[in-house]
Design an enzyme around this catalytic site. Structure first.
Site, PDB file in Angstrom:
ATOM      1  N   LYS A 113      92.368  79.841  41.995  1.00  0.00           N
ATOM      2  CA  LYS A 113      91.664  80.764  41.106  1.00  0.00           C
ATOM      3  C   LYS A 113      92.552  81.899  40.641  1.00  0.00           C
ATOM      4  O   LYS A 113      92.380  82.416  39.541  1.00  0.00           O
ATOM      5  CB  LYS A 113      90.413  81.328  41.784  1.00  0.00           C
ATOM      6  CG  LYS A 113      89.264  80.340  41.822  1.00  0.00           C
ATOM      7  CD  LYS A 113      87.933  81.068  41.917  1.00  0.00           C
ATOM      8  CE  LYS A 113      86.786  80.082  41.904  1.00  0.00           C
ATOM      9  NZ  LYS A 113      85.485  80.718  42.155  1.00  0.00           N
ATOM     10  N   LYS A 195      88.307  66.485  40.128  1.00  0.00           N
ATOM     11  CA  LYS A 195      86.905  66.683  40.460  1.00  0.00           C
ATOM     12  C   LYS A 195      86.093  67.053  39.215  1.00  0.00           C
ATOM     13  O   LYS A 195      86.609  67.754  38.339  1.00  0.00           O
ATOM     14  CB  LYS A 195      86.840  67.836  41.472  1.00  0.00           C
ATOM     15  CG  LYS A 195      85.558  67.940  42.214  1.00  0.00           C
ATOM     16  CD  LYS A 195      85.540  69.204  43.067  1.00  0.00           C
ATOM     17  CE  LYS A 195      84.223  69.899  42.831  1.00  0.00           C
ATOM     18  NZ  LYS A 195      84.055  71.227  43.231  1.00  0.00           N
ATOM     19  N   LYS A 198      82.210  72.194  36.136  1.00  0.00           N
ATOM     20  CA  LYS A 198      81.492  72.774  35.001  1.00  0.00           C
ATOM     21  C   LYS A 198      82.373  73.707  34.184  1.00  0.00           C
ATOM     22  O   LYS A 198      82.014  74.085  33.074  1.00  0.00           O
ATOM     23  CB  LYS A 198      80.222  73.492  35.464  1.00  0.00           C
ATOM     24  CG  LYS A 198      80.452  74.611  36.447  1.00  0.00           C
ATOM     25  CD  LYS A 198      79.143  75.093  37.060  1.00  0.00           C
ATOM     26  CE  LYS A 198      79.415  75.940  38.294  1.00  0.00           C
ATOM     27  NZ  LYS A 198      78.360  75.931  39.279  1.00  0.00           N
TER      28      LYS A 198
END
Ligand code: TRP
Length: 330
Positions: A113, A195, A198
């Site tokens: 992140k 993976k 969204k």
């Protein structure tokens, strides 16, 4: 015998995908009867990346509605919004003083992140796992059903709880092994080595829980497969493997049964069947969701009830911790 305690949470950052659903959310609703469950909408976690305030607020309500659409409520579980229970931030601060810089630096999610949001590598993003540890320990959770990507965070929950108990005695319940809750790992439809996410820029790569049947069908029909033309689960056939996994999760059939069913079937027809199974699984959910999300008054009332129920348990744990640490009690 009393029921085992389960805690889990989901961030209100965008509509969950089929991957979130099959990997975690579906398990939650399956567990509500057998376990003593508490579920949170993790809005405090969401602000570790920059949020538009109006969007955050709307998504929090939407996520709360979705949990109800899944069949969870304040009678069979406790369903609340994290920021409504201040004990989470309180315990998180205390625990941050028992967590080391080194162990936080090793978190792969932080590394990922901070690369992705390199313009905003804030301290909250770094200490995010400590807040998650606080979430879990406040409720004396024994099981924490989450997607596989969260396993590293669960492991440090045990480390931090054991460290604290080592100093102050048995304050926290040590969460048990989480293995039995390994949900399915659903991959991106356009790049099945990644993976399903969204936040993927390619909108065709994921199915969102609020996609219409025709959107779902289109996305599955354009999913990446291979040129073998064989519907079997085998190493190297990531696209087909992923579709078989989705089909198996949505129908309850095993992969073996699915392989048999699709022996000699063309990919186009196979995809059609996968799409139908997903629509059949998601459509009732979407309808219930639409009803709940339209009833803001009901949801807000439930948020209050959920927060009260959660705070009752959380405040007890926090009080115990504060006493142990030596905070002055008046
Ligand atoms: N970090 C989790 C996720 O992104 C959400 C979460 C926050 C959570 N607090 C938690 C999950 C506590 C389990 C337990 O998926």
């Amino acid at each position: 015998m009393s029921k085992k305690v389960v805690f889990s949470a989901i961030q209100p950052s965008g509509t969950p995908t089929l991957g979130n659903y099959l990997g975690a959310l579906k398990n939650w609703s399956d567990m509500k009867d057998e376990y003593d469950c508490t579920f949170a909408v993790a809005d405090l976690h969401a602000i570790t990346v920059r949020q538009n305030p109006a969007d955050l607020k709307r998504r929090t309500l939407e996520m709360y509605a979705l949990l109800f659409a899944l069949g969870l409520n304040n009678e069979n579980s406790t369903v609340f919004v994290q920021s409504h229970v201040p004990a989470h931030t309180g315990l998180s601060w205390v625990l941050s003083c028992y967590s080391s810089f080194g162990e936080m630096s090793r978190m792969t999610q932080f590394k990922d992140k901070s690369q992705k949001h390199s313009d905003n590598v804030n301290v909250g993003l770094f200490s995010y796992p400590v807040l998650m540890v606080a979430d879990i320990l406040l409720y004396n959770a024994e099981f924490v059903p989450v997607g596989k990507d969260q396993n590293q965070h669960l492991e440090i929950t045990r480390d931090i709880a054991e460290r604290f108990n080592g100093i102050y005695g048995d304050v926290f319940t040590i969460p048990d092994s989480f293995k039995e809750f390994d949900g399915a790992k659903i991959m991106s439809l356009t790049d099945p080595t990644k993976k399903m996410s969204k936040s993927d820029d390619n909108l065709k790569s994921f199915i969102s829980l609020t996609d219409t049947p025709s959107q779902i069908t289109k996305k599955i029909k354009s999913a990446v497969t291979d040129s073998d033309g064989e519907v079997v689960y085998r190493e190297g056939k990531d696209g087909v493997n992923n579709l078989l996994t989705i089909y198996s999760c949505c129908t309850g059939k095993t992969i073996k049964e699915a392989e048999k069913e699709f022996e000699g079937v063309l990919y186009g027809d196979f995809k059609q069947a996968v799409a139908e199974s997903v629509v059949k699984e998601l459509d009732p959910l979407l309808q219930r969701y639409n009803e709940y999300v339209a009833d803001k008054q009901f949801l807000e009332k439930q948020m209050k009830i959920g927060a009260e129920k959660a705070a009752y348990v959380a405040n007890k744990t926090l009080k115990k911790v504060m006493k142990k640490v030596g905070f002055y009690n008046i």
